[in-house]
Design an enzyme around this catalytic site. Structure first.
Site, PDB file in Angstrom:
ATOM      1  N   GLY A   1       0.727  -1.110   0.153  1.00  0.00           N
ATOM      2  CA  GLY A   1       0.087   0.041   0.112  1.00  0.00           C
ATOM      3  C   GLY A   1       0.868   1.099  -0.026  1.00  0.00           C
TER       4      GLY A   1
ATOM      5  N   CYS B   1      12.318  -1.709   3.108  1.00  0.00           N
ATOM      6  CA  CYS B   1      11.148  -1.369   2.161  1.00  0.00           C
ATOM      7  C   CYS B   1      10.102  -0.533   2.680  1.00  0.00           C
ATOM      8  CB  CYS B   1      10.359  -2.714   1.576  1.00  0.00           C
ATOM      9  SG  CYS B   1       9.740  -2.412   0.034  1.00  0.00           S
TER      10      CYS B   1
ATOM     11  N   HIS C   1      15.274  -5.674  -0.720  1.00  0.00           N
ATOM     12  CA  HIS C   1      14.964  -6.804   0.043  1.00  0.00           C
ATOM     13  C   HIS C   1      16.113  -7.699   0.423  1.00  0.00           C
ATOM     14  CE1 HIS C   1      10.484  -6.433   0.639  1.00  0.00           C
ATOM     15  NE2 HIS C   1      10.630  -5.679  -0.444  1.00  0.00           N
TER      16      HIS C   1
ATOM     17  N   GLU D   1      16.690  -9.958   2.706  1.00  0.00           N
ATOM     18  CA  GLU D   1      16.192 -11.148   3.078  1.00  0.00           C
ATOM     19  C   GLU D   1      15.953 -12.136   1.648  1.00  0.00           C
ATOM     20  OE1 GLU D   1      14.037  -8.710   3.105  1.00  0.00           O
ATOM     21  OE2 GLU D   1      12.270  -9.299   2.245  1.00  0.00           O
TER      22      GLU D   1
END
Lengths: 368, 554
Positions: free
Chosen positions: A232, A257, A342, A344
């Protein structure tokens, strides 16, 4: 016959995939060539119909281990060809069967490159997957609330606190082992692999609902607080931004993020929507401190406006090599750092894993 | 620039392609290029490619004379294949480079030695904790004799410093190891070979990686061999990107490849070959080519990423983030191409010219060329590639393998030859099933199921001969879409078969001629459509939208 409708009136026809229902969402494309299971279960894709630009999706099936959350999160999926005969030693089922069971609607057999080019030139658009006559369905698409007007974080955040340790979920009041650090994660749409990476470095994560106020966060006596990725428009999250503001200077803060966008807003910055976002596993990011470029996994539709960041308070540390957008910032005085991409991975390259070690080191420094 | 020399078995024209790109790239950077190459029948020896050209034997003596006369500032040896690399090594060993004050560009020789010397490479892999298969370094016949009793059979023999694995092979017995090993010792430039645990049946996966002098690393693409371990990758059918690796596996191997190129200190392109257990996360690093290789040429064409061009710029000190991505014109070379299509490479073997040659394939490369096909599905890319081979077979039919007895076929499926692809198909055609063909060949089920899918269309075309002509239209369209050429569709439907009903034949012919589906052209743009592209190239496919645009006629 199944259709993909775009809000600009375009209709693409293809064959059914997954559940039989209507799906409405923002149509975005992802250029990764692997990782469909991770993408579809990533909460940051909530409200979005994900188009995979790689044409052969589902080749290695679905396995039990590579989910990034407890559900499928995307609103829909668009592929050129969904594999009906996957092959991989961990595969237990077909993509189609998973989608069907979890109620996720998809379409296959469409010219995904044509749709990608349309999004590239016209920007992301609302879309709908349906079996109904497109003429009839368009009304529903036009009437639907747009992605930008929807609050997704409240839908995807955990409803109650939980803990994650070496072996995954564990009882919140009963650590299963000794841990080096305690991290509080504000879950705006977390991916499991973030928790796995921290656990691999000896951190126990306490995961809290995104709207948990600052004093409650501090009540857990964290060595650091992470604002997680999530879906969003980041500008719709004043409560969470306030939490971040309240926490500044009280504990080391990290953002990934959406977490980066939250931290930037807490420092006084603003975000803006990108034309078609960055979604894929091949985005080059330059660390301005070292000049080194790493290839990163990305998934965001909004970016931080660097001119909005108060100078002296926050400093841009990383930039996207392709379009020069902000990929990382640091607020030294507050011991707060964040990155837009990211580390991860899951899916994507592992090159930026060292940032987790950097985070953990900072947590040590902040220890009373 | 040291060119690639003669085109021989094991080294085709790919180094001409790389060298030509490199010459142009260096001139773009404002350098004057002197080229020495013994082979005048190449593109790089065309007048406009280098500034000065010497067509001389690629020997240290001649090279020294060219250096003495031209007095170049530097030599770039990593773009001319193994020939260029070996020559540069010799020039350095003889002190020629030092005498004339010539710098060696690109990857330092020490790094090349580390990658090419089997023992140094294994030591390095152990240091960085990357797994290498159990192996024995042999430098004399006495050492060879000593290991005969020790090694597990079958084992692989890999001579060091040879072209295309010359002198290598698989040994099933002590006698075979003794024979092949002795031969290998003689062929190796440094009388060195390695005997290695056999990983027959494991998946073979390659990564094309680049590194610049600042330590930035990227992967250009990865490739999965249809043929499992045991066949030289130059003799394997290869697809890009990999198809059966999950994201974790893809990035586990990518991370390993980048770790290796970083540890070696390569400056330019490098190819890493890995063996992957089909039933676990286990893998082994097989070898590294510390230079632009045949695989780089394939990866370049498969992705649009100009590896040789970028490698040449890296060699003269530019970093990846400073080099433009020429295809998009807007992004940088420091990124990883995203493909939105499937690439299939099939080697082209010269057995039509060497009719009595041994068609068995193992670790020594026998192909003299290769075809690469691009399409949106594996099936149609494979069918295109088969046609591109210009062998007798234009599709999945193959009279020779179709005439095999079951026993002969079982053998042909298990033992790789240039005709194995059709043997796999024939096994499926005989109803042996994907699992049995996989058991015999160890070819991944994913590929076999795709072959079975194509075969199903073939069978329906054959069956249509006796059916009604009404269904033919739809079937013909379907056959086109999955990749059958019109000539095959016609033959399978029997349009020239007098015994068939003339009405049916006319209808079938009509359906083919009226081809309802028309091809469009899609771009190879390095970025899966994410960015507009200035100078892409195209492939034909059956899709909705055409990426090609008409050039205004004057």
């Amino acid at each position: 016959m199944r259709y993909l409708l775009l809000s600009d009136g375009t209709v693409y026809s293809g064959a059914p995939l997954g559940a039989d229902a209507d799906a409405i969402g923002e149509v975005v494309f992802n250029t990764g060539m692997t990782g469909y299971q991770e993408v579809l279960s990533d909460p940051s894709y909530a409200g979005q119909i994900v188009l995979f630009t790689y044409p052969l999706i589902g080749n290695y099936g679905i396995n039990a281990d590579d989910f990034e959350s407890a559900r499928l999160q995307a609103a829909g999926v668009v592929v050129k060809e969904a594999c009906d005969a996957p092959s991989n030693w961990r595969s237990t089922r077909l993509l189609h069967d998973l989608l069907k069971e979890r109620g996720l609607v998809g379409i296959q057999g469409v010219d995904t490159r044509a749709i990608t080019k349309r999004i590239r030139s016209g920007g992301v658009a609302m879309g709908m997957i349906t079996d109904r006559n497109p003429e009839d369905a368009f009304g529903d698409l036009r009437a639907a609330r747009t992605y930008d007007e929807t609050d997704f974080v409240e839908r995807v955040t955990t409803k109650s606190p939980y803990a994650w340790g070496y072996a995954g979920f564990e009882r919140i009041d009963e650590p299963m082992a000794e841990y080096r650090r305690r991290l509080v994660v504000l879950d705006c749409g977390l991916k499991y692999n973030i928790l796995r990476r921290f656990a691999a470095l000896g951190c126990r994560s306490i995961v809290l609902p995104a709207t948990t106020p600052a004093d409650e966060v501090l009540g857990w006596e964290p060595d650091g607080v992470l604002f997680s990725p999530g879906p969003g428009d980041p500008a719709r999250l004043p409560t969470i931004v306030q939490t971040a503001r309240d926490l500044l200077g009280k504990t080391p803060i990290f953002g990934i993020c959406l977490g980066n966008q939250i931290l930037c807003q807490a420092l006084g910055g603003r975000t803006f929507k990108l034309k078609f976002g960055h979604r894929g596993a091949n985005h080059p990011v330059q660390d301005l401190r070292t000049g080194k470029v790493t290839i990163t996994s990305q998934n965001h539709g909004y970016a931080v406006d660097p001119s909005s960041l108060p100078s002296g308070l926050a400093e841009v540390t990383q930039l996207n090599v392709n379009d020069g957008t902000v990929e990382g910032i640091r607020a030294k005085d507050f011991d707060a750092t964040s990155i837009q991409y990211h580390p991860e991975a899951a899916p994507g390259p592992w090159d930026s894993r060292p940032y987790f070690a950097e985070f953990v080191e900072k947590m040590g420094a902040g220890r009373r | 620039m040291i060119g690639s020399g003669p085109i021989v078995i094991g080294q085709a024209a790919e180094f001409d392609y790389a060298g030509t790109q490199a010459c142009k790239s260096l001139k773009e950077e404002g350098h004057e290029v002197v080229l020495i190459n013994s082979n005048p029948a190449t593109i790089m020896t065309d007048w406009n490619v280098a500034d000065a050209l010497y067509i001389e034997p690629l020997t240290p003596e001649f090279c020294e004379r060219v250096i003495a006369r031209e007095r170049p500032d530097a030599v770039l040896p990593t773009l001319g294949g193994q020939t260029g690399l070996n020559l540069a090594t010799e020039l350095a060993d003889r002190g020629v480079l030092e005498t004339y004050g010539v710098r060696l560009l690109g990857t330092p020789l020490s790094a090349i030695r580390k990658a090419e010397d089997r023992e140094e490479f294994r030591d390095l892999m152990r240091q960085i904790k990357e797994p290498v298969p159990e192996s024995w370094i042999i430098e004399s016949e006495a050492q060879l004799e000593a290991v005969l009793e020790v090694v597990p059979y079958p084992c692989i023999i890999r001579p060091a410093y040879t072209l295309g694995g010359t002198g290598g092979g698989i040994a099933n017995t002590r006698e075979e190891l003794w024979e092949t090993g002795r031969k290998g010792l003689k062929l190796s430039m440094r009388s060195q070979l390695m005997v290695e645990r056999s990983l027959l049946g494991w998946k073979e996966v390659e990564y094309e990686v680049m590194r610049d002098s600042a330590g930035n690393c990227i992967t250009v693409c990865n490739m999965e061999n249809l043929d499992p371990m045991g066949v030289h990758t130059g003799d394997s059918i290869v697809v890009a990107p990999s198809q059966t690796l999950s994201d974790i596996e893809y990035h586990m191997l990518r991370t390993a490849s980048l770790k290796i190129i970083q540890a070696l200190g390569i400056e330019g392109g490098c190819n890493v070959q890995l063996a992957v257990n089909p039933d676990s996360f286990d893998y082994y690093v097989i070898e590294v080519n510390p230079r632009v290789s045949r695989s780089s040429a394939l990866a370049s064409k498969a992705t649009g990423y100009p590896i040789a061009r970028v490698a040449a710029k890296i060699a003269v000190g530019r970093t990846l983030d400073q080099i433009d991505n020429q295809v998009t014109g807007t992004t940088k070379a420091c990124f990883e191409p995203a493909l939105d299509y499937c690439v299939v490479k099939i080697p082209r073997w010269p057995f039509d010219k060497f009719a009595t040659g041994d068609r068995n394939l193992f670790t020594q490369m026998k192909a003299t060329g290769e075809v690469m096909a691009i399409d949106r599905t594996f099936e149609s890319a494979l069918m295109k590639a088969i046609r591109g081979l210009e062998v007798r077979s234009k599709d999945l039919r193959h009279p020779k393998t179709q005439a095999f007895t079951d026993e002969e076929l079982r053998h042909a499926i298990g033992k790789p030859t240039d005709e194995r692809l059709w043997a796999l198909v024939e096994g499926l055609r005989r109803g042996w099933g994907v699992d049995e063909v996989n058991r015999l060949s160890r070819v991944d089920r994913w590929f076999l199921r795709k072959l079975a899918k194509l075969l199903a269309v073939e069978e329906r075309l054959l069956a249509a001969r006796t059916g009604s002509s009404e269904a033919v239209d739809a079937l013909v369209s379907e056959a086109f879409l999955i990749g059958f050429p019109s000539v095959s569709i016609g033959a399978l439907l029997g349009i020239d078969d007098d015994r068939l009903d003339p009405g049916f034949r006319a209808a079938a012919k009509g359906a083919i001629e009226a081809q309802k589906v028309l091809p469009v052209f899609k771009m190879v743009d390095t970025c899966a459509g994410e960015f507009e592209s200035a100078t892409p190239y195209y492939y034909g496919t059956f899709e909705d939208e055409d990426d090609a645009f008409a050039v205004a006629s004057s």
